[in-house]
Scaffold this motif. Sequence first.
Motif: not given
Length: 131
Positions: A101-115, A68-73, A32-39
């Motif tokens: 943790l996997r769901q958090a990554q998927e949720e972040i991806d949903r918003y990134i796909n909207l960029i 991202l905040f939920r992922a941090y928590k 997840l940390a590697q993924h959010v670094l990419t984000v």
Amino acid sequence: MQVTGVDAFGLVSMIVQAAHTARRNRDQCQLLAQHVLTVGGLLRRLEIPELMRYAETRKPLEQLNDALFRAYKLVRYCSQQQENTSKLYQMFTGADVALKLRQAQEEIDRYINLIPMITAVTAICARVSSK
């Protein structure tokens, strides 16, 4: 904690730091940390203040920050020592946390796909308001 558009960079850093100290679900936290670094790298290339000007584009960015905040928590939870819980309890909850943790990554991806759509809407709004 108030989370605004520019706080995404701080949240990325906080997630990465918490992942380094994770005791449980360490591998998932590192992924997840590697993924959010990419984000975070992608977000740095955007004109965040411009995207935040319009309600239509601000809302999904705020939702990304919330994700991202939920992922941090969640990652922070993995780094905290649970002295009052048994090893058996930790074993059973470990799979649940890994799923979250996997769901958090998927949720972040949903918003990134909207960029791309967010930037297109911002460009349209800017053109309309400049006329």
